[in-house]
Scaffold this motif. Structure first.
Motif, PDB file in Angstrom:
ATOM      1  N   ARG A 277     -11.513 -24.893  15.044  1.00 51.45           N
ATOM      2  CA  ARG A 277     -10.532 -24.249  14.172  1.00 51.45           C
ATOM      3  C   ARG A 277      -9.461 -23.588  15.021  1.00 51.45           C
ATOM      4  NH1 ARG A 277      -8.173 -19.966  12.174  1.00 51.45           N
ATOM      5  NH2 ARG A 277      -7.663 -19.864   9.938  1.00 51.45           N
TER       6      ARG A 277
ATOM      7  N   PRO B 206      -8.534 -29.015   0.419  1.00 52.69           N
ATOM      8  CA  PRO B 206      -8.848 -28.150   1.560  1.00 52.69           C
ATOM      9  C   PRO B 206      -7.982 -26.890   1.560  1.00 52.69           C
ATOM     10  CG  PRO B 206      -7.572 -30.040   2.274  1.00 52.69           C
ATOM     11  CD  PRO B 206      -7.929 -30.289   0.840  1.00 52.69           C
ATOM     12  N   ARG B 207      -8.533 -25.831   2.103  1.00 51.49           N
ATOM     13  CA  ARG B 207      -7.782 -24.570   2.219  1.00 51.49           C
ATOM     14  C   ARG B 207      -6.844 -24.615   3.425  1.00 51.49           C
ATOM     15  NH1 ARG B 207     -13.444 -21.294   1.684  1.00 51.49           N
ATOM     16  NH2 ARG B 207     -13.923 -21.904  -0.472  1.00 51.49           N
TER      17      ARG B 207
ATOM     18  N   LEU C 228      -6.929 -30.399   7.575  1.00 52.39           N
ATOM     19  CA  LEU C 228      -7.999 -31.150   8.212  1.00 52.39           C
ATOM     20  C   LEU C 228      -7.393 -32.290   9.028  1.00 52.39           C
ATOM     21  CD1 LEU C 228     -10.478 -31.512   5.204  1.00 52.39           C
ATOM     22  CD2 LEU C 228     -10.292 -29.623   6.844  1.00 52.39           C
TER      23      LEU C 228
ATOM     24  N   VAL D  31     -15.954 -31.019   3.152  1.00 53.28           N
ATOM     25  CA  VAL D  31     -16.165 -31.860   4.323  1.00 53.28           C
ATOM     26  C   VAL D  31     -17.599 -32.399   4.323  1.00 53.28           C
ATOM     27  CG1 VAL D  31     -16.229 -31.919   6.845  1.00 53.28           C
ATOM     28  CG2 VAL D  31     -14.430 -30.656   5.669  1.00 53.28           C
TER      29      VAL D  31
ATOM     30  N   GLN E 198     -16.372 -22.800   5.232  1.00 53.25           N
ATOM     31  CA  GLN E 198     -14.928 -22.625   5.153  1.00 53.25           C
ATOM     32  C   GLN E 198     -14.244 -23.766   4.409  1.00 53.25           C
ATOM     33  OE1 GLN E 198     -12.718 -21.052   8.419  1.00 53.25           O
ATOM     34  NE2 GLN E 198     -14.536 -20.397   9.535  1.00 53.25           N
ATOM     35  N   GLU E 199     -14.751 -24.980   4.581  1.00 55.33           N
ATOM     36  CA  GLU E 199     -14.174 -26.160   3.928  1.00 55.33           C
ATOM     37  C   GLU E 199     -15.318 -26.959   3.292  1.00 55.33           C
ATOM     38  OE1 GLU E 199     -11.189 -26.560   3.366  1.00 55.33           O
ATOM     39  OE2 GLU E 199      -9.976 -25.662   4.947  1.00 55.33           O
TER      40      GLU E 199
ATOM     41  N   ARG F 222     -18.736 -26.052   6.723  1.00 55.44           N
ATOM     42  CA  ARG F 222     -18.911 -26.266   5.285  1.00 55.44           C
ATOM     43  C   ARG F 222     -18.667 -24.990   4.505  1.00 55.44           C
ATOM     44  NH1 ARG F 222     -22.051 -30.713   3.794  1.00 55.44           N
ATOM     45  NH2 ARG F 222     -21.627 -30.039   1.655  1.00 55.44           N
TER      46      ARG F 222
ATOM     47  N   SER G 122      -3.202 -33.126  -2.876  1.00 50.26           N
ATOM     48  CA  SER G 122      -3.644 -33.348  -1.507  1.00 50.26           C
ATOM     49  C   SER G 122      -2.976 -34.601  -0.950  1.00 50.26           C
ATOM     50  CB  SER G 122      -5.159 -33.503  -1.446  1.00 50.26           C
ATOM     51  OG  SER G 122      -5.812 -32.288  -1.772  1.00 50.26           O
TER      52      SER G 122
END
Length: 368
Positions: free
Chosen positions: A137, A229-230, A233, A129, A125-126, A123, A264
């Motif tokens: 990762r 998202p960066r 996913l 989610v 990092q993203e 969470r 996205s």
């Protein structure tokens, strides 16, 4: 059309890259595309270049990344390839299975530097989610606009002198290095390269080529989100469905999500039948909302469907077609066309112009 040294069938990532590579070496190149550049999966993919989970495809991927770096450096305004990966997050709620998969990846693909992220670390990092998910990762995942690389190679091919002819659909391969168009016109060349994606199998079927290439259909939805998202996913991993989908109504629906320039894209499907994006949209949204709750209320910008060229073993067919000295193929990449296609095109061009050998695992005449 004047008789070219090389006639390429298909205006996707592989055909356009091959046209550029061959023309830059001085060959007279004509590319025939029945629709428009990137009309299939090369322009309707999810927008992510990723490391495949297959040692042979991984070699093609590493070479392709170098080609993309070169393409981006030449004209970053047309194609801007990321300098570093955003990360691929394989979402899971089974930590024991995740640890086992990490151990496998550390042995098979240590360059991916697999890392287990618990719920809180994920969470951080993203943040979009949902709770309850952890992730593996991996050090891959390069978001790019779906059609950008294909169009950049098309422009590069034209600059090098290749003649890209749109609206010319090839109906069959003729005797020798020749093709027959749907209007009955027969065109001759020094050599023919079939790079027609999922339609390659039909063209090659009567010529002794790898007719086993068949389409698997993917549906993706482009949506508007305030924060995408960066990284990339994904539910599970694409390699688990990198095989033909058997059966008249067979199919797999899985989750993937990538953000490119504020839009996205979610997906994806692996179907044996041609789907209606509008009818598939609710199922894709419902599945995606399990992982990213904000998807449920997002505006759908566009739903798209494309056919991927799937081979029986998940690896492309490259090189000379059995029994046809001047007919070659580069097709069958499944979901890995954008991630491995340019390197495949380079291998095909070297085989055509120089007679260079193709790796045994990729040969068009290999046993399946």
């Amino acid at each position: 059309m004047a008789r070219p040294d090389l006639l390429i069938v298909g205006g996707g990532i592989i055909g356009c890259a091959a046209a550029a590579f061959a023309a830059e070496r001085g060959a007279r190149v004509v590319l025939l595309e029945g629709d428009e550049i990137g009309a299939g999966a090369s322009g309707r993919n999810s927008g992510a270049v990723q490391h495949p989970f297959d040692r042979v495809l991984a070699e093609l991927h590493h070479a392709t990344r170098g080609i993309y770096d070169e393409l981006s450096a030449a004209d970053p305004a047309a194609f801007d390839f990321p300098r570093a990966p955003g990360g691929l997050f394989l979402l899971t709620d089974d930590l024991d299975a995740a640890r086992q998969r990490i151990a496998e990846l550390e042995t098979e693909h240590p360059e991916l530097r697999p890392q287990l992220l618990g719920e809180e670390d994920l969470r951080r990092q993203e943040p979009m989610v949902a709770g309850g998910w952890s992730a593996i990762r991996l050090d891959t995942g390069f978001p790019i606009p779906p059609e950008a690389a294909t169009r950049a190679f098309a422009a590069r091919a034209r600059t090098a002198g290749a003649d890209l002819q749109l609206g010319h659909r090839v109906q069959a391969l003729g005797d020798g290095a020749a093709v027959t168009l749907v209007d009955g016109t027969v065109l001759h060349a020094g050599a023919v390269l079939v790079a027609a994606g999922p339609w390659s199998g039909e063209l090659l079927a009567s010529s002794g080529g790898p007719a086993a290439i068949r389409p698997t259909y993917g549906v993706t939805l482009q949506i508007n989100l305030l924060d995408g998202p960066r990284g990339v996913l994904e539910e599970g991993a694409v390699h688990t469905v990198n095989r033909p989908v058997e059966g008249e109504e067979a199919g797999v629906i899985t989750f993937s999500m990538v953000n490119v320039r504020g839009t996205s894209t979610i997906g994806s499907t692996f179907l044996s039948w041609t789907p209606d994006p509008a009818r598939m949209a609710p199922r894709l949204l419902e599945n995606a909302a399990r992982f990213v709750p904000a998807v449920a209320g997002a505006e759908i910008v566009q739903g798209r469907v494309c056919a991927r060229p799937q081979s029986p073993d998940g690896r492309p067919f490259i090189g000379a077609v059995a029994g046809r000295r001047d007919t070659f193929v580069a097709a069958g990449h499944g979901p890995w066309g954008m991630s491995t296609g340019p390197a495949s095109a380079a291998i095909a061009v070297d085989a055509i112009l120089d007679g260079a050998a193709v790796p045994d695992e990729l040969r068009a005449d290999r046993a399946i």
